[in-house]
Design an enzyme around this catalytic site. Structure first.
Site, PDB file in Angstrom:
ATOM      1  N   CYS A  67      -8.486  -8.794  16.578  1.00 23.78           N
ATOM      2  CA  CYS A  67      -9.028  -9.584  17.834  1.00 23.78           C
ATOM      3  C   CYS A  67      -8.080  -9.163  18.339  1.00 23.78           C
ATOM      4  O   CYS A  67      -6.601  -9.506  18.206  1.00 23.78           O
ATOM      5  CB  CYS A  67      -9.392 -10.789  17.475  1.00 23.78           C
ATOM      6  SG  CYS A  67     -10.730 -10.541  17.054  1.00 23.78           S
ATOM      7  N   ARG A  95      -5.143  -2.105  18.745  1.00 26.55           N
ATOM      8  CA  ARG A  95      -5.750  -2.619  17.292  1.00 26.55           C
ATOM      9  C   ARG A  95      -7.203  -2.410  16.701  1.00 26.55           C
ATOM     10  O   ARG A  95      -7.191  -3.214  15.926  1.00 26.55           O
ATOM     11  CB  ARG A  95      -5.314  -4.070  17.901  1.00 26.55           C
ATOM     12  CG  ARG A  95      -4.021  -4.783  18.311  1.00 26.55           C
ATOM     13  CD  ARG A  95      -4.498  -5.900  19.109  1.00 26.55           C
ATOM     14  NE  ARG A  95      -4.144  -7.067  18.556  1.00 26.55           N
ATOM     15  CZ  ARG A  95      -4.059  -7.764  18.284  1.00 26.55           C
ATOM     16  NH1 ARG A  95      -1.998  -7.906  17.655  1.00 26.55           N
ATOM     17  NH2 ARG A  95      -3.844  -8.772  17.782  1.00 26.55           N
ATOM     18  N   TRP A 105     -12.043  -8.126  17.244  1.00 25.43           N
ATOM     19  CA  TRP A 105     -12.814  -6.749  15.826  1.00 25.43           C
ATOM     20  C   TRP A 105     -13.893  -7.798  15.173  1.00 25.43           C
ATOM     21  O   TRP A 105     -13.495  -8.588  14.051  1.00 25.43           O
ATOM     22  CB  TRP A 105     -11.253  -6.538  15.489  1.00 25.43           C
ATOM     23  CG  TRP A 105     -11.864  -6.194  14.402  1.00 25.43           C
ATOM     24  CD1 TRP A 105     -11.185  -6.555  12.954  1.00 25.43           C
ATOM     25  CD2 TRP A 105     -11.563  -4.726  13.582  1.00 25.43           C
ATOM     26  NE1 TRP A 105     -11.623  -5.539  11.955  1.00 25.43           N
ATOM     27  CE2 TRP A 105     -11.635  -4.670  11.832  1.00 25.43           C
ATOM     28  CE3 TRP A 105     -11.900  -3.514  14.369  1.00 25.43           C
ATOM     29  CZ2 TRP A 105     -11.755  -2.811  11.878  1.00 25.43           C
ATOM     30  CZ3 TRP A 105     -12.079  -2.409  13.560  1.00 25.43           C
ATOM     31  CH2 TRP A 105     -11.690  -2.449  12.230  1.00 25.43           C
ATOM     32  N   ASN A 134      -8.998 -15.022  17.494  1.00 26.36           N
ATOM     33  CA  ASN A 134      -8.681 -14.270  16.367  1.00 26.36           C
ATOM     34  C   ASN A 134      -8.383 -14.875  15.386  1.00 26.36           C
ATOM     35  O   ASN A 134      -7.810 -15.803  15.242  1.00 26.36           O
ATOM     36  CB  ASN A 134      -7.227 -13.515  17.496  1.00 26.36           C
ATOM     37  CG  ASN A 134      -6.413 -12.484  16.305  1.00 26.36           C
ATOM     38  OD1 ASN A 134      -7.767 -12.124  15.380  1.00 26.36           O
ATOM     39  ND2 ASN A 134      -5.845 -11.980  16.156  1.00 26.36           N
ATOM     40  N   GLY A 135      -9.454 -14.156  14.600  1.00 29.61           N
ATOM     41  CA  GLY A 135      -9.081 -14.752  13.291  1.00 29.61           C
ATOM     42  C   GLY A 135     -10.624 -15.721  12.550  1.00 29.61           C
ATOM     43  O   GLY A 135     -11.719 -15.246  12.336  1.00 29.61           O
ATOM     44  N   GLU A 170      -4.378   8.930  -5.845  1.00 35.47           N
ATOM     45  CA  GLU A 170      -4.039   7.749  -4.932  1.00 35.47           C
ATOM     46  C   GLU A 170      -2.552   7.879  -4.106  1.00 35.47           C
ATOM     47  O   GLU A 170      -2.902   8.593  -2.916  1.00 35.47           O
ATOM     48  CB  GLU A 170      -4.231   6.236  -4.681  1.00 35.47           C
ATOM     49  CG  GLU A 170      -4.019   5.691  -3.417  1.00 35.47           C
ATOM     50  CD  GLU A 170      -4.941   6.532  -1.947  1.00 35.47           C
ATOM     51  OE1 GLU A 170      -5.564   7.708  -2.712  1.00 35.47           O
ATOM     52  OE2 GLU A 170      -4.294   6.206  -0.988  1.00 35.47           O
ATOM     53  N   LYS A 180      -2.260  10.248  -1.114  1.00 33.32           N
ATOM     54  CA  LYS A 180      -1.085   9.681   0.156  1.00 33.32           C
ATOM     55  C   LYS A 180       0.091  10.375   0.682  1.00 33.32           C
ATOM     56  O   LYS A 180       0.846  11.034   1.579  1.00 33.32           O
ATOM     57  CB  LYS A 180      -0.470   8.373  -0.084  1.00 33.32           C
ATOM     58  CG  LYS A 180      -1.113   6.991  -0.215  1.00 33.32           C
ATOM     59  CD  LYS A 180      -1.435   6.642   1.562  1.00 33.32           C
ATOM     60  CE  LYS A 180      -3.237   7.292   1.903  1.00 33.32           C
ATOM     61  NZ  LYS A 180      -4.240   7.136   1.006  1.00 33.32           N
ATOM     62  N   GLU A 196      -0.741  14.913   2.499  1.00 36.47           N
ATOM     63  CA  GLU A 196      -2.289  14.189   3.776  1.00 36.47           C
ATOM     64  C   GLU A 196      -0.784  14.134   4.726  1.00 36.47           C
ATOM     65  O   GLU A 196      -0.869  14.523   5.817  1.00 36.47           O
ATOM     66  CB  GLU A 196      -2.827  13.439   3.343  1.00 36.47           C
ATOM     67  CG  GLU A 196      -2.922  12.081   3.309  1.00 36.47           C
ATOM     68  CD  GLU A 196      -4.396  11.286   3.818  1.00 36.47           C
ATOM     69  OE1 GLU A 196      -5.119  11.976   4.114  1.00 36.47           O
ATOM     70  OE2 GLU A 196      -3.724   9.977   3.113  1.00 36.47           O
ATOM     71  N   HIS A 219      -2.684  19.981 -22.310  1.00 39.04           N
ATOM     72  CA  HIS A 219      -4.642  21.073 -22.010  1.00 39.04           C
ATOM     73  C   HIS A 219      -4.499  22.532 -20.910  1.00 39.04           C
ATOM     74  O   HIS A 219      -5.417  22.497 -20.416  1.00 39.04           O
ATOM     75  CB  HIS A 219      -5.339  19.839 -22.372  1.00 39.04           C
ATOM     76  CG  HIS A 219      -5.641  19.130 -23.309  1.00 39.04           C
ATOM     77  ND1 HIS A 219      -6.533  19.766 -24.219  1.00 39.04           N
ATOM     78  CD2 HIS A 219      -5.821  17.888 -22.923  1.00 39.04           C
ATOM     79  CE1 HIS A 219      -5.922  18.406 -24.942  1.00 39.04           C
ATOM     80  NE2 HIS A 219      -6.056  16.810 -24.289  1.00 39.04           N
ATOM     81  N   LYS A 226      -9.441  10.394  11.262  1.00 43.16           N
ATOM     82  CA  LYS A 226      -9.605   8.752  10.546  1.00 43.16           C
ATOM     83  C   LYS A 226     -10.735   8.738  10.210  1.00 43.16           C
ATOM     84  O   LYS A 226     -10.583   8.157   8.735  1.00 43.16           O
ATOM     85  CB  LYS A 226      -9.280   8.222  12.179  1.00 43.16           C
ATOM     86  CG  LYS A 226      -8.980   6.276  11.085  1.00 43.16           C
ATOM     87  CD  LYS A 226      -7.969   7.049  10.100  1.00 43.16           C
ATOM     88  CE  LYS A 226      -8.070   5.155   9.386  1.00 43.16           C
ATOM     89  NZ  LYS A 226      -7.319   4.826   8.452  1.00 43.16           N
TER      90      LYS A 226
END
Ligand code: AGP
Length: 609
Positions: free
Chosen positions: A2, A27, A74, A100-101, A482, A486, A489, A505, A604
């Site tokens: 937020c 944000r 948010w 916010n929180g 992963e 990263k 991409e 193998h 995204k």
């Protein structure tokens, strides 16, 4: 997360606050609102959707005034809606707040306020309790009422409050959520972040935890918990607006890498009870329900899929349940053994990935119980699931997912621990040990982030590579995937991840002089095997950069470079091991001049098949 903006001065509060809220749009948010104080009353407008929708609503406001508070929300508690948007007000409109929180004890406060004091609640949010609590204590002195209300609250919060009877002041509080005060010309500000007020004020007070601030047109006074005035040096902002949105970082990705300790703490926060128990936010997975489950399916895409692979290890190891993991785009076209005795877990940061959403629908058609791990409240995946276990990473702006991944891992661990304990397959000692390990993760990640310079030095040596192999065993094999994603991409290097035991193998045919291999060696029980793999590739001329637990001299001896992570339990090592790989990918991409936050060809959220 937020955003808060407060203004009091000689100008139009309406225009200046909207200006500030627009500066906080980066944000991420799902609704917004504004409260303006004048002529002994407070006018509020708020709406779900973009700030443009709020401006449309405000066209009808018959009040402007010189004092106000604004908010971009948010969602964490309660889906995006007009009623859940901030500001929230007391029943009589005397008090308006933005928050916010997370108010951790909001349920007990809500029950007390409505039960003991007959307070009518109009939203599903935790934040609304703040307005009613301040009102309860308000006797004409807003500063006093805020102090008293805050004394009843637990959690993380940045709060801005106004009273209709005192239109010449704003009171705000900061605890574990960002809040600053800005000193302008004939005006003063409150904000969650510097961009909101940069156009009007570059001299600011950085508020510290548990501080309360009284803002009037001519003065900003800061108080500690004992209500003593504190002296604070001002901070002069030299950033430009673009840098300010990234908190002074060069890119959103690096900002979000650094937000991981907080994201992990927030995601664990209210779920790890003081009694050591795990609360799944009302998700009912009682023993008898778990005993009916024959198998768990974890389905996702990209980074979320990689989190699911780690989840498989955790659930199989800690809960003793069979787990299948699949990429959503494949799951949908198989004949999966999914029925009403399947627990179907789908993981999605955005909650809008169409492959994942369609896989969820397919699983539900087959009778499975659908539990989703999602970062965006009220997203499609969240809405269509039977249960949602939210990550609280806050908005993730960079296309390359980082803090969403580590908070997804936390949710996997919490689910695995909860299920293992409910099913009696996890002893108290083991359970306590792993809960303790999870609690130590944010601090350990902070110490890894402190090694950024060292990772940067390594990046300088290898950023021209055109091919990189990531290898690992056990959970490290999943983290290798992963780390490889990263790198590829955001730097466009052809990177490839493989289970280390699979090298012989076929893939080892590609290893030659100076081939770059990044070896993940955090799994103590597989260390010997991984060392052999390092020797295998070294024997063929590879250059090896290893990731190992602090003090692992064997790996260090065999490697050209070694990045150490703090010693931790094998089970939770993925939570730490991924961080150096994120930093490495970031610095390599930066050295290659790539568009890190918006890599070519990527979105995204992939809302197409
Ligand atoms: C990861 O860095 C990528 N942005 C991508 O793989 C992403 O994880 C994938 O598209 C899934 O997105 P979701 O988590 O929003 O469903």
């Amino acid at each position: 997360m937020c955003g808060i903006v407060g203004y009091i001065g000689g100008g139009s509060a309406k225009r200046i606050i909207i200006d500030g809220l627009k500066r906080l749009e980066y944000r991420g948010y799902d609704s917004s609102g504004i409260a303006l104080a004048a002529n002994g009353r407070i006018a509020v407008e708020k709406t779900v959707g973009r700030i443009a929708a709020l401006e449309d609503r405000m066209a009808g406001m018959d009040l402007d005034g010189h004092a106000g508070i604004g908010h971009t929300r948010w969602a964490t508690h309660g889906a995006p809606s007009d009623a859940n948007a901030h500001p929230h007000t007391s029943a009589d409109g005397e008090i308006a707040i933005v928050h916010n929180g997370i108010i951790e004890n909001y349920l007990e406060l809500r029950e007390w306020l409505s039960g003991e004091h007959g307070v009518p609640f109009r939203s599903e949010t935790d934040s609304e309790v703040v307005a009613h609590l301040i009102r309860l204590y308000y006797e004409g002195d807003l500063l006093d009422a805020v102090f008293r209300a805050v004394g009843r609250m637990r959690g993380a919060y940045a709060i801005g409050a106004m009273a209709a009877s005192e239109p010449d002041r704003i009171v705000a509080v900061r605890k574990d959520a960002p809040l600053i005060a800005g000193l302008g010309e004939d005006c003063n500000f409150l904000a969650s972040d510097i961009p909101a007020l940069l156009k009007y004020a570059r001299t600011i007070y950085l508020l510290e935890n548990n501080e309360t601030v009284l803002v009037t047109r001519n003065e900003v006074s800061i108080f500690n918990e004992r209500r003593e005035k504190v002296k604070r040096d001002v901070y002069h902002v030299t950033w430009d607006a673009d840098a300010a949105e990234k908190g002074g970082h060069d890119h959103f990705m690096i900002k979000e890498i650094y937000e991981q300790p907080k994201g992990i703490s927030d995601t664990m926060g209210r779920r790890l009870g003081a009694d050591g128990g795990i609360r799944l936010d009302g998700i009912s997975l009682a023993r008898r329900e778990l005993e009916r489950i024959e198998r768990v399916y974890i389905v996702a895409c990209g980074t979320a899929y990689h989190a699911g692979l780690v989840g498989k290890y955790a659930i199989e190891r800690l809960a003793g349940m069979p787990v299948e993991v699949d990429v959503a785009s494949e799951f949908r076209y198989r004949e999966p053994f999914v029925n009403d005795r399947t627990l179907f877990i789908c993981i999605s940061q955005s909650g809008e990935t169409l492959d994942t959403l369609e896989a969820l629908r397919e699983a539900k058609r087959r009778g499975a119980r659908a539990l989703s791990v999602v970062n965006v409240v009220g997203s499609s995946v969240a809405r269509e699931s039977d249960d949602v276990f939210y990550t609280w990473a806050g908005p993730e702006i960079a296309v390359a997912s980082t803090k969403a991944y580590t908070t997804q891992l936390v949710c996997m661990y919490l689910l695995a621990l909860y299920m293992g304990r409910e099913l009696g397959r996890l002893g108290d000692g083991e359970y306590a040990r792993l809960v303790d390990e999870l609690g130590r993760a944010p601090g350990r990640i902070e110490s890894i982030l402190a090694q950024e310079k060292r990772v940067q030095e390594i990046a300088k040596k290898i950023y021209r590579s055109e091919q990189v192999f990531f290898i690992g065993r056990g959970p490290d094999a999943s983290v290798a995937l992963e780390g490889s994603l990263k790198l590829k991409e955001i730097s466009y290097i052809n990177s490839f991840a493989i289970a280390a035991g699979e090298l012989k193998h076929g893939t080892i045919a590609l290893i030659e002089q100076d081939t770059l291999v990044i070896a993940l060696a955090t799994q103590s029980r597989l260390a010997g095997k991984l060392l052999s793999n390092i020797e295998e590739v070294k024997a063929r001329g590879a250059r090896v950069i290893s990731l190992a637990m602090e003090g692992d001299a064997n790996v260090e001896r065999q490697s050209d470079e070694t990045i150490f992570i703090p010693r931790c339990a094998d089970e939770v090592a993925p939570l730490l091991a991924v961080v150096p790989l994120q930093l490495l990918a970031y610095h390599i991409a930066k050295l290659r001049g790539c568009d890190i936050d918006k890599p070519k060809n990527l979105a995204k959220s992939v809302t197409v098949e």
